[in-house]
Write a protein that holds these residues in place. Sequence first.
Motif, short mmCIF file in Angstrom:
data_model
loop_
_atom_site.label_atom_id
_atom_site.label_comp_id
_atom_site.label_asym_id
_atom_site.label_seq_id
_atom_site.Cartn_x
_atom_site.Cartn_y
_atom_site.Cartn_z
N ASP A 96 -19.94 -38.07 -50.02
CA ASP A 96 -18.80 -37.35 -49.16
C ASP A 96 -18.36 -36.17 -49.59
N GLY A 97 -18.82 -35.60 -50.92
CA GLY A 97 -18.27 -34.31 -51.21
C GLY A 97 -19.20 -33.50 -51.64
N LEU A 98 -20.50 -33.96 -51.95
CA LEU A 98 -21.44 -32.73 -52.60
C LEU A 98 -22.89 -32.75 -51.92
N LEU A 99 -22.99 -33.82 -51.14
CA LEU A 99 -24.32 -33.82 -50.44
C LEU A 99 -24.63 -32.65 -49.41
N GLU A 100 -25.66 -32.04 -49.47
CA GLU A 100 -25.77 -30.89 -48.74
C GLU A 100 -26.75 -31.58 -47.50
N ILE A 101 -26.12 -31.79 -46.17
CA ILE A 101 -26.82 -32.16 -44.94
C ILE A 101 -27.64 -31.40 -44.33
N GLY A 102 -29.18 -31.71 -44.21
CA GLY A 102 -29.85 -30.75 -43.50
C GLY A 102 -30.09 -31.08 -42.13
N ASP A 103 -30.94 -30.71 -41.31
CA ASP A 103 -31.14 -31.03 -40.13
C ASP A 103 -32.53 -31.50 -39.91
N ILE A 104 -32.80 -32.30 -38.84
CA ILE A 104 -34.07 -32.79 -38.40
C ILE A 104 -35.03 -31.54 -37.87
N THR A 105 -36.02 -31.96 -38.25
CA THR A 105 -37.10 -30.62 -37.99
C THR A 105 -37.42 -30.74 -36.43
N GLU A 106 -37.97 -29.66 -35.95
CA GLU A 106 -38.38 -29.51 -34.42
C GLU A 106 -39.03 -30.41 -34.07
N ALA A 107 -40.15 -31.04 -35.08
CA ALA A 107 -41.15 -31.81 -34.55
C ALA A 107 -40.48 -33.25 -34.47
N VAL A 301 -21.19 -40.60 -37.57
CA VAL A 301 -21.94 -41.27 -38.29
C VAL A 301 -21.01 -41.81 -39.32
N ARG A 302 -21.25 -43.07 -39.63
CA ARG A 302 -20.50 -43.86 -40.75
C ARG A 302 -21.56 -44.38 -41.69
N ILE A 303 -21.07 -44.57 -43.02
CA ILE A 303 -21.92 -44.81 -44.07
C ILE A 303 -21.45 -45.91 -44.81
N PHE A 304 -22.08 -47.04 -45.05
CA PHE A 304 -21.48 -48.31 -45.85
C PHE A 304 -22.48 -48.38 -47.00
N ILE A 305 -22.25 -48.64 -48.20
CA ILE A 305 -22.84 -48.47 -49.44
C ILE A 305 -22.55 -49.76 -50.20
N ARG A 342 -30.80 -45.96 -52.49
CA ARG A 342 -31.60 -44.83 -52.54
C ARG A 342 -32.30 -44.34 -51.53
N LEU A 343 -31.56 -43.72 -50.70
CA LEU A 343 -32.21 -43.19 -49.26
C LEU A 343 -32.08 -41.58 -49.21
N ASN A 344 -32.63 -41.12 -48.58
CA ASN A 344 -32.72 -39.54 -48.13
C ASN A 344 -31.61 -39.49 -47.18
N TYR A 345 -30.29 -39.44 -47.60
CA TYR A 345 -29.33 -39.65 -46.69
C TYR A 345 -29.18 -37.94 -45.97
N ALA A 346 -29.50 -37.09 -46.68
CA ALA A 346 -29.55 -35.75 -46.20
C ALA A 346 -30.27 -35.52 -44.96
N VAL A 352 -29.89 -40.06 -37.29
CA VAL A 352 -29.21 -40.95 -36.47
C VAL A 352 -28.07 -40.33 -35.94
N ASP A 353 -27.36 -39.24 -36.29
CA ASP A 353 -26.43 -38.62 -35.42
C ASP A 353 -27.02 -37.88 -34.06
#
Length: 364
Positions: A96-107, A301-305, A342-346, A352-353
């Motif tokens: 929620d506070g520290l994750l740096e979310i990336g973007d999907i690649t063009e491929a 997007v919603r995340i359940f842990i 232990r997922l690659n959330y970023a 998913v979005d």
Amino acid sequence: MGHSDVKGAKLVAEAAVGLRQLNERSREIFKRIVETYLETGEPVGSRNLSRALPMTLSPASVRNVMSDLESLGLIYAPHTSAGRLPTQTGLRLFIDGLLEIGDITEAERSQIESRMAVGGRNRAIEDFFAEAGEMLSGLSRCAGVVLVDKQSKRLRQVEFVNLGGGKALAVLVGEDGDVENRIVTIPPGLPPTALNEATNYINARIGGLTLAEARIRIEAEIEAHRAQLDELTARVVTEGLATWSGDGGDRQSLIVCGRAHLLEDVRVMEDLERVRLLFEDLDAKKDLIHLLGLAERADGVRIFIGSENKLFSLSGSALIVSPFADTEQKIVGVLGVIGPTRLNYARIIPMVDYTARLLGRLAP
């Protein structure tokens, strides 16, 4: 909200306050512990942390910080290991506070778009959504899940076939060619011609409507006595529509794809037991449908842990999902992935979005 839910929310709130009060080096150490866990699944110790940090800190200083983080409930020591792992609360706060979310690649973007575009042109709607689940499963190496509201299906025609014994087969054909059958009860004393009359009456009114729209329109017409039907035939019409609409989970179609991916990273018996429990969770479709229903009301997007929800309380798993809408911006389903915590959330969150937003534009 149950007692355990209230207790969990309180722990997260208290830890969030503590996290905001951390200084830069404490945040950095916490961040490295979580990132190491997400990358390797292994606990990390003070010696390795002191070598990896961008600032100069002795292992003793790192241990002091780790002790503070542990007292806040953000990390813990598994077994007798000197290393630390993030707690569920710590993982939630990191996301929620520290994750740096990336973007999907063009491929990846091109792959998603091409597979979905082909699916939208050539497939029945449930096959199209199953393709989306399979694609997400393959890209994320997790299980893909899709929950679709059956009442969003657009109709082409219906037919009632007398089976005898007071029963009839109600056949529904969607615009996508998909066919559904239901058994309905025929009222006693129904005239022989009534089933044909009911079929013709419905087909004259449902073309291009969704199941929900057709039911509202026809039931309102019958209620207002505008329908040219006798009482028994009207009962066949309304019961047929009600049977197709269903109640609760019957109104929704659940698709789970790519379970085998959950076995790819199993290294110890503890992991195998976690996956076994997750498979049991996936088989408990009623609970999963309820959980995905919560995501339908989310914005994005919603995340359940883990034990944040009843379904995954024993399986150490995470669910990343997003609702998707039709061209009229009406929510018609939810899609996402299930995997270990232990997922690659970023990487997976934007994947998913993007897929959810694309589905609304391309669904047949």
